[in-house]
Design a protein around this motif. Structure first.
Motif, PDB file in Angstrom:
ATOM      1  N   VAL B 272     -66.276 -15.301  42.060  1.00 22.77           N
ATOM      2  CA  VAL B 272     -66.533 -16.657  42.685  1.00 22.77           C
ATOM      3  C   VAL B 272     -65.442 -17.675  41.959  1.00 22.77           C
ATOM      4  O   VAL B 272     -64.864 -18.507  42.705  1.00 22.77           O
ATOM      5  CB  VAL B 272     -67.954 -17.406  42.424  1.00 22.77           C
ATOM      6  CG1 VAL B 272     -67.977 -18.577  42.713  1.00 22.77           C
ATOM      7  CG2 VAL B 272     -68.961 -16.125  43.210  1.00 22.77           C
ATOM      8  N   PHE B 273     -65.191 -17.297  40.382  1.00 25.45           N
ATOM      9  CA  PHE B 273     -64.105 -18.192  39.785  1.00 25.45           C
ATOM     10  C   PHE B 273     -63.027 -18.191  40.232  1.00 25.45           C
ATOM     11  O   PHE B 273     -62.238 -19.389  40.603  1.00 25.45           O
ATOM     12  CB  PHE B 273     -64.363 -17.831  38.392  1.00 25.45           C
ATOM     13  CG  PHE B 273     -63.367 -18.558  37.447  1.00 25.45           C
ATOM     14  CD1 PHE B 273     -63.566 -19.684  37.127  1.00 25.45           C
ATOM     15  CD2 PHE B 273     -62.186 -17.871  36.932  1.00 25.45           C
ATOM     16  CE1 PHE B 273     -62.899 -20.555  36.067  1.00 25.45           C
ATOM     17  CE2 PHE B 273     -61.452 -18.850  36.030  1.00 25.45           C
ATOM     18  CZ  PHE B 273     -61.887 -19.926  35.634  1.00 25.45           C
ATOM     19  N   PHE B 274     -62.462 -16.713  40.663  1.00 29.57           N
ATOM     20  CA  PHE B 274     -60.914 -16.707  41.322  1.00 29.57           C
ATOM     21  C   PHE B 274     -60.913 -17.218  42.795  1.00 29.57           C
ATOM     22  O   PHE B 274     -59.903 -17.841  43.134  1.00 29.57           O
ATOM     23  CB  PHE B 274     -60.383 -15.298  41.214  1.00 29.57           C
ATOM     24  CG  PHE B 274     -60.203 -14.891  39.585  1.00 29.57           C
ATOM     25  CD1 PHE B 274     -59.171 -15.648  38.870  1.00 29.57           C
ATOM     26  CD2 PHE B 274     -60.906 -14.137  39.069  1.00 29.57           C
ATOM     27  CE1 PHE B 274     -58.815 -15.667  37.544  1.00 29.57           C
ATOM     28  CE2 PHE B 274     -60.418 -13.811  37.730  1.00 29.57           C
ATOM     29  CZ  PHE B 274     -59.657 -14.563  36.977  1.00 29.57           C
ATOM     30  N   ALA B 275     -61.963 -17.050  43.562  1.00 30.67           N
ATOM     31  CA  ALA B 275     -62.138 -17.566  44.946  1.00 30.67           C
ATOM     32  C   ALA B 275     -61.995 -18.904  44.837  1.00 30.67           C
ATOM     33  O   ALA B 275     -61.433 -19.508  45.761  1.00 30.67           O
ATOM     34  CB  ALA B 275     -63.311 -17.055  45.358  1.00 30.67           C
ATOM     35  N   ASN B 276     -62.541 -19.700  43.947  1.00 31.31           N
ATOM     36  CA  ASN B 276     -62.552 -21.210  43.857  1.00 31.31           C
ATOM     37  C   ASN B 276     -61.123 -21.762  43.682  1.00 31.31           C
ATOM     38  O   ASN B 276     -60.531 -22.437  44.259  1.00 31.31           O
ATOM     39  CB  ASN B 276     -63.297 -21.618  42.601  1.00 31.31           C
ATOM     40  CG  ASN B 276     -64.744 -21.625  42.720  1.00 31.31           C
ATOM     41  OD1 ASN B 276     -65.173 -21.509  43.842  1.00 31.31           O
ATOM     42  ND2 ASN B 276     -65.514 -21.904  41.496  1.00 31.31           N
ATOM     43  N   ALA B 277     -60.211 -20.726  42.864  1.00 31.56           N
ATOM     44  CA  ALA B 277     -59.040 -21.110  42.767  1.00 31.56           C
ATOM     45  C   ALA B 277     -57.834 -21.038  43.852  1.00 31.56           C
ATOM     46  O   ALA B 277     -57.176 -21.952  44.009  1.00 31.56           O
ATOM     47  CB  ALA B 277     -58.348 -20.347  41.603  1.00 31.56           C
ATOM     48  N   VAL B 278     -58.295 -20.088  44.954  1.00 30.24           N
ATOM     49  CA  VAL B 278     -57.565 -20.244  46.185  1.00 30.24           C
ATOM     50  C   VAL B 278     -58.254 -20.770  47.343  1.00 30.24           C
ATOM     51  O   VAL B 278     -57.790 -20.930  48.334  1.00 30.24           O
ATOM     52  CB  VAL B 278     -57.223 -18.933  46.476  1.00 30.24           C
ATOM     53  CG1 VAL B 278     -56.306 -18.182  45.544  1.00 30.24           C
ATOM     54  CG2 VAL B 278     -58.464 -17.841  46.709  1.00 30.24           C
ATOM     55  N   ALA B 279     -59.413 -21.485  47.234  1.00 30.16           N
ATOM     56  CA  ALA B 279     -60.319 -22.070  48.079  1.00 30.16           C
ATOM     57  C   ALA B 279     -59.441 -23.091  48.965  1.00 30.16           C
ATOM     58  O   ALA B 279     -59.211 -23.172  50.295  1.00 30.16           O
ATOM     59  CB  ALA B 279     -61.623 -22.723  47.572  1.00 30.16           C
ATOM     60  N   PRO B 280     -58.497 -24.119  48.174  1.00 31.04           N
ATOM     61  CA  PRO B 280     -57.685 -25.024  48.818  1.00 31.04           C
ATOM     62  C   PRO B 280     -56.587 -24.496  49.803  1.00 31.04           C
ATOM     63  O   PRO B 280     -56.472 -24.980  50.849  1.00 31.04           O
ATOM     64  CB  PRO B 280     -57.055 -25.799  47.624  1.00 31.04           C
ATOM     65  CG  PRO B 280     -57.833 -25.627  46.469  1.00 31.04           C
ATOM     66  CD  PRO B 280     -58.561 -24.318  46.864  1.00 31.04           C
ATOM     67  N   PHE B 281     -56.186 -23.312  49.385  1.00 32.93           N
ATOM     68  CA  PHE B 281     -55.148 -22.661  50.299  1.00 32.93           C
ATOM     69  C   PHE B 281     -55.799 -22.202  51.475  1.00 32.93           C
ATOM     70  O   PHE B 281     -55.366 -22.080  52.599  1.00 32.93           O
ATOM     71  CB  PHE B 281     -54.229 -21.634  49.390  1.00 32.93           C
ATOM     72  CG  PHE B 281     -53.618 -22.084  48.247  1.00 32.93           C
ATOM     73  CD1 PHE B 281     -52.412 -22.884  48.275  1.00 32.93           C
ATOM     74  CD2 PHE B 281     -54.268 -22.017  47.022  1.00 32.93           C
ATOM     75  CE1 PHE B 281     -51.854 -23.339  47.257  1.00 32.93           C
ATOM     76  CE2 PHE B 281     -53.736 -22.623  45.970  1.00 32.93           C
ATOM     77  CZ  PHE B 281     -52.359 -23.063  45.983  1.00 32.93           C
ATOM     78  N   ILE B 282     -56.970 -21.741  51.346  1.00 34.67           N
ATOM     79  CA  ILE B 282     -57.558 -20.899  52.513  1.00 34.67           C
ATOM     80  C   ILE B 282     -57.972 -22.301  53.465  1.00 34.67           C
ATOM     81  O   ILE B 282     -57.689 -21.962  54.684  1.00 34.67           O
ATOM     82  CB  ILE B 282     -59.140 -20.314  52.098  1.00 34.67           C
ATOM     83  CG1 ILE B 282     -58.786 -19.199  51.077  1.00 34.67           C
ATOM     84  CG2 ILE B 282     -59.794 -19.993  53.425  1.00 34.67           C
ATOM     85  CD1 ILE B 282     -60.217 -18.551  50.613  1.00 34.67           C
ATOM     86  N   GLU B 283     -58.458 -22.955  52.929  1.00 30.26           N
ATOM     87  CA  GLU B 283     -58.859 -24.173  53.832  1.00 30.26           C
ATOM     88  C   GLU B 283     -57.651 -24.776  54.452  1.00 30.26           C
ATOM     89  O   GLU B 283     -57.403 -25.423  55.762  1.00 30.26           O
ATOM     90  CB  GLU B 283     -59.400 -25.484  52.928  1.00 30.26           C
ATOM     91  CG  GLU B 283     -59.886 -26.790  53.456  1.00 30.26           C
ATOM     92  CD  GLU B 283     -60.261 -27.506  52.526  1.00 30.26           C
ATOM     93  OE1 GLU B 283     -61.387 -27.448  51.994  1.00 30.26           O
ATOM     94  OE2 GLU B 283     -59.856 -28.790  52.529  1.00 30.26           O
ATOM     95  N   LYS B 284     -56.272 -25.096  53.838  1.00 33.36           N
ATOM     96  CA  LYS B 284     -55.489 -25.616  54.380  1.00 33.36           C
ATOM     97  C   LYS B 284     -54.840 -24.773  55.486  1.00 33.36           C
ATOM     98  O   LYS B 284     -54.078 -25.304  56.563  1.00 33.36           O
ATOM     99  CB  LYS B 284     -54.044 -25.403  53.246  1.00 33.36           C
ATOM    100  CG  LYS B 284     -53.238 -26.864  53.165  1.00 33.36           C
ATOM    101  CD  LYS B 284     -52.459 -27.056  52.200  1.00 33.36           C
ATOM    102  CE  LYS B 284     -51.392 -28.223  52.405  1.00 33.36           C
ATOM    103  NZ  LYS B 284     -50.719 -28.430  51.224  1.00 33.36           N
TER     104      LYS B 284
END
Lengths: 456, 296
Positions: B272-284
């Motif tokens: 979850v920690f590393f997924a948090n890091a890429v969440a903005p890119f997924i969203e974009k």
């Protein structure tokens, strides 16, 4: 979406309580008829102060492409032509008529089996306006080929007020007239949960060639493009109308007004208005156009406690009124009164990115994100996030746990975009249409035709 | 007569940030009670100290920076409780206290407070504690469903689902409460259903494909991650497709870490920690296409 009916009274009780037009006479003393009741130009008054007018007499007319004539709703004499409060704008020129107590009317031309030309002529003259503000006649004569006439009965305000058992046959009549005028098929849209309405419609159809389609969602008039898309699968740009998909969408009110105008010859002078919320006796009233909200509420027993807000056309997307002196206009279907305690006074908090607004959005945009960008003045980002696709249904604002003013911010961004970047609003002007080539001959600047955006 | 005028809508659904936060806290409280029952008063002390530290930190920061006090919205309370629940009961009591301070001050408020955090404050604080005092926060026991020596409600050896006696951390004591609570949150639409469903399906399918023993994969920590940690609103994408992808990524990272390190408890937290890091890119990259967009 919520049905805007008060808890104390069921829909059925409200229908039983509705007043007949004759009982409604007593409280109409003075009417204020705004000269603008549609999207388009303001009408020119055809009468002068001190003139006498009859019921149904044409008192305002305009020469614009988008025209909706206005008619007198009572017989009496005109006491003033001046600016008065308007339910959807600030102030607009209006004709004020005082009743003389008689019910004299002009001779209404009845017709049992109208021809296509007759329908067009009467509709042009009667100035019927749909709930989204577009005149019905303009939709019919637009160059788009209409192959389906849809009657949308999923807008709660409209369906509650107009779909009484007496009116349903008339609605179907009006629908058939529209179908005849445009040589189209007929479809009635009903919410899946509204089984009672569906069965009463079915029993009145008598084997007519009209389909009934059930939907999961309620469609407010602003969602007409979305409704046409959901039914036909054709994507319609937000600058276009349902006509792009070959669909003409009418409300129950519109169909009712068409049948009255064509078959009975009566132009829209009366509307059915549901009065709900903090009033003593919530009911459906038949009121003359121009009656003030105050009088309508008075006929429903008056305010229950101190009123805090008066809302026209639905609690979710309606307009709050600054005064109860505003008149009922053609597109009024519901008046909701909120007591002072019911008025929402939330303070907006920060967006927590819960995405509840994204989940409820009917047009698939990111309302919360757009609102945040609008808040900090980044209208370019709003534009990139398709702010102009919004249909302003208000669901995002309704579900927001942080009480953010999403709809207000979206509207703000849209007006700011028009002002800042000069993105022109869609206007149905025939000489802006591409490919008409009418400018080719007179134009001597060397360019042969109009390019996109109307520039030479 | 004075009438209010405002933009529509003129009514609110009534679900507020407070409602959502405090329903999550109610579930965490049920888990905490279970933990106190299993581990005794040391667990209670940890949870109390961590929560109080988180709340005091938030109040202090908001007082110092002259902001409005928002401790009533429950965010600081839930961060504090979660930090205690992510630790084993053997840690000294000052570890969760410092962890909660770190989570609220540096992960939440330094990035802009509620709704603006880049990482889930509880997980970031756990990573910080794990890095700083690895020996103290080491999980000594591995929870394993299907080895219970007692019997609750005729579940036989699967009684661990309700009551895990071999729990390494406080949160793992009861998968059952977390699942019931999570399903309730989804039913009330307080949390989104897309992230939990894609997270759990991906984890189970990938673990089966790799031939892992599911009884080690499906732990209380997995359910805490699925229903409470991964669905933390600020750190997950807001687009519908983005949430599916985010859940999928959480699942893939969990199994990858767990497969290599053979520790599926820590795996969930790092995933979850590393997924948090890429969440903005997924969203974009998953911006939805509006209904009225016409193909050119």
């Amino acid at each position: 979406m919520i049905l805007c009916v008060s808890d104390e009274m069921t829909k059925e009780e409200m229908k039983n309580n509705s007043k007949t037009p004759k009982e409604a006479e007593e409280y109409r003393q003075q009417v204020v008829i705004p000269l603008l009741q549609h999207r388009g130009a303001i009408c020119e008054p055809l009468v002068d102060v001190e003139d006498n007018v009859l019921i149904g007499q044409k008192i305002g007319e305009c020469d614009n492409d988008y025209a909706a004539q206005v008619h007198s709703s009572i017989s009496g004499h005109i006491i003033a032509i001046e600016e008065r409060p308007h339910p959807s704008c600030v102030k607009k020129p209006s004709i004020i008529i005082e009743s003389n107590g008689t019910n004299e009317s002009i001779n209404f031309k009845t017709c049992t089996n109208p021809s296509k030309e007759y329908i067009f002529d009467t509709l042009q003259d009667s100035g019927i306006v749909e709930l989204d503000g577009y005149p019905v006649f303009n939709t019919l004569i637009s160059k788009k080929i209409i192959d389906t006439v849809m009657v949308n009965l999923t807008y709660p305000s409209d369906a509650n007020s107009n779909c009484t058992s007496d009116n349903i046959p008339k609605i179907i009549e009006g629908m058939k007239l529209l179908m005849k005028a445009s040589d189209a098929e007929g479809v009635i849209i009903i919410n899946k949960t509204d089984g009672q309405l569906a069965s009463s419609i079915r029993s009145s159809l008598n084997g007519d060639n009209i389909k009934i389609i059930n939907t999961k969602r309620n469609y407010i008039p602003l969602m007409n493009n979305l409704l046409a898309h959901d039914m036909t699968g054709i994507r319609i740009s937000n600058r276009d109308t349902p006509g792009y998909a070959g669909v003409m969408i009418s409300s129950a009110y519109g169909a009712l007004a068409v049948s009255k105008a064509v078959l009975e010859g009566i132009p829209p002078i009366e509307v059915n208005v549901t009065v709900s919320g903090a009033v003593k006796n919530p009911m459906i009233n038949t009121v003359s156009i121009g009656t003030s909200f105050k009088d309508v509420i008075q006929s429903s027993g008056g305010y229950l406690g101190e009123p805090g807000k008066i809302i026209m056309n639905g609690i979710l997307s309606g307009t709050a009124q600054a005064t109860d002196e505003v008149p009922v206009i053609k597109s009024t279907t519901e008046i909701t009164v909120q007591s002072i305690d019911e008025v929402v006074r939330d303070k907006p908090g920060p967006c927590i990115h819960c995405a509840r607004c994204v989940d409820v959005c009917p047009v698939n945009i990111l309302p919360g994100r757009i609102a945040s960008f609008s808040d900090i003045g980044r209208y370019d980002e709003c534009s990139k996030l398709h702010v102009n696709s919004c249909v302003e249904c208000g669901l995002c604002d309704y579900v927001c746990p942080s009480s953010r003013h999403i709809l207000q911010l979206i509207r703000f961004a849209r007006t700011a975009l028009i002002r800042l970047f000069n993105i022109p609003e869609e206007k149905e002007s025939p000489n802006l249409k591409l490919g008409c080539e009418s400018c080719e001959t007179p134009c001597d600047t060397g360019t042969s035709s109009v390019t996109e955006g109307g520039k030479k | 007569m004075k009438l209010s005028v405002s933009h529509p809508p003129h009514i609110k659904q009534g679900v507020t940030v407070k409602t959502i936060m405090w329903s999550k806290i109610a579930i965490l409280m049920a888990v905490s009670l279970m933990a106190v029952f299993v581990f005794g008063l040391s667990a209670l002390a940890m949870i109390l100290v961590s929560t109080i530290s988180a709340v005091i930190t938030e109040a202090g920061i908001q007082k110092l920076t002259k902001q409005e006090l928002t401790i009533k919205d429950g965010d600081a309370v839930s961060i504090g409780m979660l930090i205690a629940l992510l630790l084993p009961h053997t840690v000294p009591i000052w570890v969760p206290a410092i962890g909660a301070f770190f989570g609220v001050a540096l992960v939440k408020h330094a990035f802009g407070g509620l709704g603006s955090t880049l990482f889930n404050p509880a997980i970031a604080a756990w990573v910080f504690m794990n890095m700083s005092w690895g020996a103290l926060t080491k999980i000594s026991s591995v929870s394993h469903i299907g080895s219970a020596s007692y019997n609750i409600l005729f579940l036989g050896k699967y009684s661990d689902v309700i009551f895990e006696s071999g729990a390494g951390t406080l949160a793992e004591v009861s998968s059952f409460i977390l699942v019931i609570g999570g399903v309730y949150l989804i039913y009330k639409k307080y949390i989104d259903w897309r992230i939990p469903s894609s997270f759990i399906v991906t984890t189970v399918v990938m673990a089966l494909l790799l031939g892992e023993d599911l009884s080690y994969v499906i732990t209380g920590m997995l359910f805490l991650g699925v229903f409470i940690l991964a669905t933390e609103t600020a750190t997950s994408p807001i687009t519908k497709n983005g949430r599916f992808i985010y859940g999928l990524l959480c699942g893939v990272l969990t199994v990858m870490y767990g497969f290599i390190s053979c520790n599926y408890v820590v795996a969930v937290l790092y995933a979850v920690f590393f997924a948090n890091a890429v969440a903005p890119f997924i969203e974009k990259n998953t911006s939805p296409k509006p209904v009225d967009e016409v193909a050119l």
